[in-house]
Design an enzyme around this catalytic site. Structure first.
Site, PDB file in Angstrom:
ATOM      1  N   ASP A  33       0.782  -1.253   0.000  1.00 57.61           N
ATOM      2  CA  ASP A  33       0.000   0.000   0.000  1.00 57.61           C
ATOM      3  C   ASP A  33       0.813   1.302   0.000  1.00 57.61           C
ATOM      4  O   ASP A  33       1.795   1.410   0.727  1.00 57.61           O
ATOM      5  CB  ASP A  33      -0.863   0.095   1.258  1.00 57.61           C
ATOM      6  CG  ASP A  33      -1.575  -1.185   1.611  1.00 57.61           C
ATOM      7  OD1 ASP A  33      -1.511  -2.140   0.843  1.00 57.61           O
ATOM      8  OD2 ASP A  33      -2.195  -1.205   2.685  1.00 57.61           O
ATOM      9  N   GLU A 207     -10.441  -2.402   4.523  1.00 60.83           N
ATOM     10  CA  GLU A 207      -9.096  -1.877   4.771  1.00 60.83           C
ATOM     11  C   GLU A 207      -8.957  -0.503   4.108  1.00 60.83           C
ATOM     12  O   GLU A 207      -9.715  -0.157   3.206  1.00 60.83           O
ATOM     13  CB  GLU A 207      -8.036  -2.812   4.157  1.00 60.83           C
ATOM     14  CG  GLU A 207      -8.049  -4.223   4.711  1.00 60.83           C
ATOM     15  CD  GLU A 207      -6.978  -5.135   4.104  1.00 60.83           C
ATOM     16  OE1 GLU A 207      -6.357  -5.874   4.860  1.00 60.83           O
ATOM     17  OE2 GLU A 207      -6.769  -5.116   2.880  1.00 60.83           O
TER      18      GLU A 207
HETATM   19  C1  FRU Z   1      -3.853  -3.676   2.761  1.00 61.00           C
HETATM   20  C2  FRU Z   1      -3.217  -4.098   4.071  1.00 61.00           C
HETATM   21  C3  FRU Z   1      -3.552  -3.103   5.161  1.00 61.00           C
HETATM   22  C4  FRU Z   1      -2.436  -3.283   6.141  1.00 61.00           C
HETATM   23  C5  FRU Z   1      -1.266  -3.530   5.221  1.00 61.00           C
HETATM   24  C6  FRU Z   1      -0.237  -4.471   5.779  1.00 61.00           C
HETATM   25  O1  FRU Z   1      -3.211  -4.141   1.638  1.00 61.00           O
HETATM   26  O2  FRU Z   1      -3.624  -5.394   4.415  1.00 61.00           O
HETATM   27  O3  FRU Z   1      -4.834  -3.283   5.719  1.00 61.00           O
HETATM   28  O4  FRU Z   1      -2.249  -2.150   6.951  1.00 61.00           O
HETATM   29  O5  FRU Z   1      -1.790  -4.062   4.028  1.00 61.00           O
HETATM   30  O6  FRU Z   1       0.879  -4.526   4.963  1.00 61.00           O
END
Ligand code: FRU
Length: 500
Positions: A33, A207
């Site tokens: 992300d 998320e």
């Molecule tokens: C989304 C996610 C988020 C988390 C991160 C962990 O892709 O699962 O919810 O903070 O990636 O790397």
């Protein structure tokens, strides 16, 4: 750091197979992300979920890059590392203009708000601050600022300043809903409300939310709030994806103005996830610009790239507009700064095309942009075949079918796809176009296709892994004729390698 980058921009830099040429990707290892996107003192900061020790997901850090124009990026050292409270998961960053935190001795500075993910897999929210324009970060000694009170998936805080209530607000994912909080100083947070348990799509964990206000059709007297929430699985094209709601936020509660059962999708392709918008873009600029991770949790750990894994999407400006059916929808357009990538150009206009001839037969392109306006006269389907090779039997088809009233990207024969059974496929969206002509705007890089349909009313993002020499290009027409009103094809420069 900038010297490091300049030296490495020499020959052989970012020339590996599949290496994106105008998208951000880390030099090596795993990225997911985008995080902490903020504009401050003429610099756009992009932080990102990063595993510096390996090319699969692992202990999460915040990697860092800086750009002056959101197109050309420079790599910076890791900004946040795991500590006793856990790994550093996703989050956002803001400029604390009035030193509400007291971290900056009455001046201003940057504050990052992120999730700590502990060994016991408990998620809590923490902050860190920077006195030196984001180069180095100090974690607050009162962390976590929001401890976990029994919520399993409680993460990805997005923070913004809310003028009307004179407070910071936070939207955060919590299982199958989002929660809203407020704070005077980014340290003490008060729960406000939650949203979404029975609204939109719930095929996977929620998320990476974002919440922002936009004018409708550019009218600042008619503003609406957009709540974007991504879901880990069950999105429109399969696997992870991004949905949004339109409505009102009064400082405490978000109210969806559409039916709870209606789901609106930010992107209809397979590879656009965890989108986040820049904070603190200047008022005079006024744009809401987002970027996303170009991958999908179904196969992200397996995509055949080395020594890096994953790239970000191009930056896109988000707008609310009334579409032809009178519905207010999110429209996206590639930011104008991307035009600085354009090199040579092919231009065709007012030409009638049927299935007999390919007007782009002499073109060879692998990193390019297409801007087309095409009127259908009698065809059943038309579109572009890109990254094509008759020899390699490869092509990625981006087209519109009038019988099915469907816009699609077909990557079934796009190249390497054996790394995951989940990868191959055709992604389509049903839509009728009441306009006489159709506008397609495409960005093609070494391993991705981004499609903007009719001024960004519908957007699709898909990864592809073609052979290096699959560079043929075709405007194809099935069963009939179209009129090319205008067609521009631009070769795009590399942001990494000046020799390319
Ligand atoms: C989304 C996610 C988020 C988390 C991160 C962990 O892709 O699962 O919810 O903070 O990636 O790397």
């Amino acid at each position: 750091m900038s010297t490091v980058n300049k030296i490495s921009k020499k020959a052989n830099y970012y020339t590996e197979r599949y290496r994106p040429q105008f998208h951000y990707s880390p030099q090596k290892n795993w990225m997911n992300d985008p995080n902490g996107m903020v504009f401050y003192r003429d610099e756009y900061h992009l932080f990102y979920q990063y595993h510096p020790e390996g090319s699969e997901w692992g202990p999460m850090h915040w990697g860092h890059a800086i750009s002056k124009n959101m197109v050309d990026w420079e790599h910076y050292p890791i900004a946040l590392e795991p500590d006793a409270l856990g790994m550093i998961f996703s989050g956002s960053a803001v400029v604390d203009w009035n030193d509400t935190t007291g971290f900056f001795g009455g001046k201003e500075g940057l504050v990052a708000v992120f999730t700590h993910h502990s060994k016991e897999e408990v998620q809590s929210q923490s902050i860190a601050y920077s006195n030196d324009k984001g180069r180095t970060w100090i974690k607050y000694n009162g962390n976590p600022v929001i401890p976990n009170e029994g919520i399993k998936d409680f993460r990805d805080p997005k923070v913004f300043w809310h003028n009307e209530t004179n407070e910071w607000k936070m939207v955060i994912a919590a299982g199958q809903k989002v929660m809203l909080y407020s704070s005077p100083n980014l340290k003490e947070w008060t729960y406000l409300s939650d949203f979404g348990a029975n609204e939109g799509a719930h095929g996977g964990v929620w998320e990476c939310p974002d919440l922002f206000r936009l004018p409708v059709d550019g009218n600042i007297h008619q503003q609406k709030w957009v709540l974007q929430v991504d879901l880990g699985d069950g999105a429109i094209a399969g696997g992870s994806g991004s949905q949004y709601f339109i409505g009102d936020f009064d400082g405490t509660t978000f109210v969806n103005e559409n039916k709870p059962s209606e789901t609106l999708w930010v992107d209809y392709g397979r590879d656009f996830y965890a989108a986040q918008s820049f904070s603190d873009v200047l008022k005079e600029d006024g744009r809401r610009i987002c970027m996303a991770w170009m991958s999908n949790w179904r196969y992200a750990n397996k995509v055949p790239t080395t020594p890096w894994r994953s790239a970000m999407s191009i930056p896109r400006e988000m707008e609310l507009r009334q579409n032809d059916n009178g519905n207010i929808k999110l429209f996206q357009k590639p930011i104008t700064e991307l035009q600085t990538l354009r090199q040579s150009k092919v231009n065709i206009s007012n030409e009638f095309v049927n299935g007999d001839k390919n007007v782009l037969a002499n073109q060879e392109e692998d990193v390019f942009e297409i801007v087309a306006e095409i009127e259908n006269l009698s065809a059943v389907e038309f579109g572009f075949k890109v990254r094509k090779s008759s020899l390699n039997k490869e092509e990625t088809i981006v087209g519109y079918n009038f019988n099915k009233e469907e816009l699609f990207i077909n990557r079934e024969n796009s190249g390497e796809n054996s790394f995951s059974e989940e990868f191959s496929g055709r992604h389509a969206v049903k839509l009728t176009s009441s306009k006489e002509s159709i506008r397609l705007h495409l960005f093609i890089d070494k391993s991705s296709v981004e499609l903007f349909f009719n001024d960004g009313e519908v957007v699709m993002t898909d990864l592809i892994f073609p052979k290096e020499d699959s560079k043929e290009l075709e405007l194809y027409v099935i069963d009939g004729e179209v009129k090319v009103i205008s067609l521009e094809v631009y070769s795009l420069r590399s942001i990494w390698n000046e020799q390319r």
